[in-house]
Write an enzyme that holds these catalytic residues in place. Structure first.
Site, PDB file in Angstrom:
ATOM      1  N   LYS A 195      30.398   8.265  75.775  1.00  0.00           N
ATOM      2  CA  LYS A 195      29.025   7.921  76.131  1.00  0.00           C
ATOM      3  C   LYS A 195      28.865   8.119  77.635  1.00  0.00           C
ATOM      4  O   LYS A 195      29.508   7.441  78.439  1.00  0.00           O
ATOM      5  CB  LYS A 195      28.706   6.482  75.746  1.00  0.00           C
ATOM      6  CG  LYS A 195      27.280   6.085  76.138  1.00  0.00           C
ATOM      7  CD  LYS A 195      26.896   4.721  75.641  1.00  0.00           C
ATOM      8  CE  LYS A 195      25.514   4.347  76.144  1.00  0.00           C
ATOM      9  NZ  LYS A 195      25.073   3.046  75.656  1.00  0.00           N
ATOM     10  N   LYS A 248      27.490  11.170  73.139  1.00  0.00           N
ATOM     11  CA  LYS A 248      26.121  10.784  73.467  1.00  0.00           C
ATOM     12  C   LYS A 248      25.876  10.973  74.957  1.00  0.00           C
ATOM     13  O   LYS A 248      26.720  10.540  75.750  1.00  0.00           O
ATOM     14  CB  LYS A 248      25.940   9.309  73.096  1.00  0.00           C
ATOM     15  CG  LYS A 248      24.587   8.742  73.448  1.00  0.00           C
ATOM     16  CD  LYS A 248      24.598   7.259  73.248  1.00  0.00           C
ATOM     17  CE  LYS A 248      23.281   6.703  73.728  1.00  0.00           C
ATOM     18  NZ  LYS A 248      23.269   5.272  73.742  1.00  0.00           N
TER      19      LYS A 248
HETATM   20  C1  PBG Z   1      22.840   0.428  74.792  1.00  0.00           C
HETATM   21  C2  PBG Z   1      22.358   1.739  74.345  1.00  0.00           C
HETATM   22  C3  PBG Z   1      21.615   2.704  75.039  1.00  0.00           C
HETATM   23  C4  PBG Z   1      21.317   3.704  74.122  1.00  0.00           C
HETATM   24  C5  PBG Z   1      21.922   3.357  72.930  1.00  0.00           C
HETATM   25  N1  PBG Z   1      22.579   2.149  73.093  1.00  0.00           N
HETATM   26  C6  PBG Z   1      21.074   2.714  76.414  1.00  0.00           C
HETATM   27  C7  PBG Z   1      21.935   2.655  77.577  1.00  0.00           C
HETATM   28  O1  PBG Z   1      23.153   2.793  77.522  1.00  0.00           O
HETATM   29  O2  PBG Z   1      21.361   2.445  78.639  1.00  0.00           O
HETATM   30  C8  PBG Z   1      20.483   4.918  74.388  1.00  0.00           C
HETATM   31  C9  PBG Z   1      19.809   5.517  73.207  1.00  0.00           C
HETATM   32  C10 PBG Z   1      18.719   6.461  73.542  1.00  0.00           C
HETATM   33  O3  PBG Z   1      18.461   6.803  74.701  1.00  0.00           O
HETATM   34  O4  PBG Z   1      18.057   6.894  72.580  1.00  0.00           O
HETATM   35  N2  PBG Z   1      23.876   0.398  75.672  1.00  0.00           N
END
Ligand code: PBG
Length: 326
Positions: A195, A248
């Site tokens: 991520k 992601k």
């Molecule tokens: C929570 C989380 C996020 C997303 C999914 N889980 C945001 C972040 O890390 O700030 C992003 C999903 C999206 O942008 O569609 N940590």
């Protein structure tokens, strides 16, 4: 030389021939639809930066679920917005929190539907960070206990797959241990393994009200320049017990999806995130691109890169198109 003996254009002449030799077949079977759940009743708030996406209270969510099930989308991913936030994100593991209630309601009406829950603290903490603070830093190890508690509360409500997105080190193992110790050995873990710290999450932070109140997430999410590190992250999560791993965002990280697919023997999920969705919607609203065509091209590219599962706000639109064709 080959030319003109082999002419690649021969198989491009008709739709039936193109269809026959197609290498990537995007399918409804691989789509997961993310949803935002709110406290209260009768709530269906549109998210301004994500046209077509809403924040639902559980009752209105169930109306939405009917359409999801009719389209035969196999799974949903739930995010929750709590009534109140605090330093410790304690509402994240409330027995009657919006996510826990939503899981129970969905499982009661649609026991076969795969319910995935996002495990993170950023929607629940007053400071908007994904873990507990020590001073101005996010403290890794004290966060693990709370994440495990959140995961357990989701499993108790009936979640099939727990998806930690916080990026703390060791959280997959902490969650696996807590699930197993409490008799939830069949609850699976989808780890947000690679991520990245990404500008593409902007619109999501409106939808989930989860923007950090100070600083950013660079001290826990991955640096966009790194590829080897993604491999280490995935390896660690698999060692700790991840059943499926995620890359992601998706579009700017297709190379990472391909590497993870080639190097590991686990299903690979890719998250087509909020900013990727918003860009398409904005350009389409201006008449600059053909929304359906671009949507399908993007989702196909994610599948072609190697994603087995695609989490996308386009799931319903894509399912409608794909089912129309089949
Ligand atoms: C929570 C989380 C996020 C997303 C999914 N889980 C945001 C972040 O890390 O700030 C992003 C999903 C999206 O942008 O569609 N940590």
């Amino acid at each position: 030389m080959y030319f003109p003996v082999y002419r690649p254009r021969r198989f491009r002449r008709t739709e039936n021939m193109r269809r026959m030799v197609r290498e990537t077949r995007l399918s409804v079977d691989q789509l997961v639809y993310p949803l935002f759940v709110m406290p209260g009743r009768g709530v269906r708030n549109p998210v301004a930066s994500m046209p077509g996406v809403f924040q639902f209270s559980v009752d209105r969510l169930m109306e939405e679920m009917r359409g999801v099930v009719e389209l035969q989308i196999p799974g949903v991913l739930l995010f929750g917005l709590p009534e109140e936030k605090d330093e410790l994100g304690s509402q994240a593991h409330a027995e009657n929190g919006p996510v826990q209630e939503a899981v129970r309601a969905i499982k009661q009406s649609y026991p076969e539907l795969t319910v995935i829950t996002d495990v993170c603290l950023c929607e629940y903490t007053s400071h908007g960070h994904c873990g507990l603070l020590r001073g101005t830093e996010v403290d890794n190890d004290s966060t693990l206990d709370i994440l495990a508690e959140v995961a357990l509360s989701h499993a108790k409500a009936g979640a099939d797959i727990i998806a930690p997105s916080d990026m703390m080190d060791g959280r997959v193992q902490a969650i696996r241990d807590a699930l197993d110790e409490n008799g939830f050995e069949n609850a699976a873990i989808l780890a947000y393994s690679a991520k990245y710290c990404s500008g593409f999450y902007g619109p999501f932070r409106d939808a989930a009200d989860s923007a950090p109140q100070f600083g950013d997430r660079r001290a826990y999410q991955m640096d966009a320049c790194n590829s080897e590190e993604a491999i280490r992250e995935v390896a660690l999560d698999i060692e700790e017990g991840a059943d499926m791993v995620m890359v992601k965002p998706a579009l700017a990280y297709l190379d990472i999806i391909r590497r993870v697919k080639d190097e590991f023997d686990r299903p690979v999920a890719a998250y087509n995130v909020s900013g990727e969705y918003a860009m398409v919607k904005a350009a389409a609203a201006n008449g600059w691109i053909d929304e359906e065509r671009i949507m399908m091209e993007i989702l196909t590219s994610i599948a072609r890169a190697g994603a087995d599962v695609i989490l996308t706000y386009f799931a319903k639109d894509a399912a409608r198109l794909l089912r129309g064709k089949s």
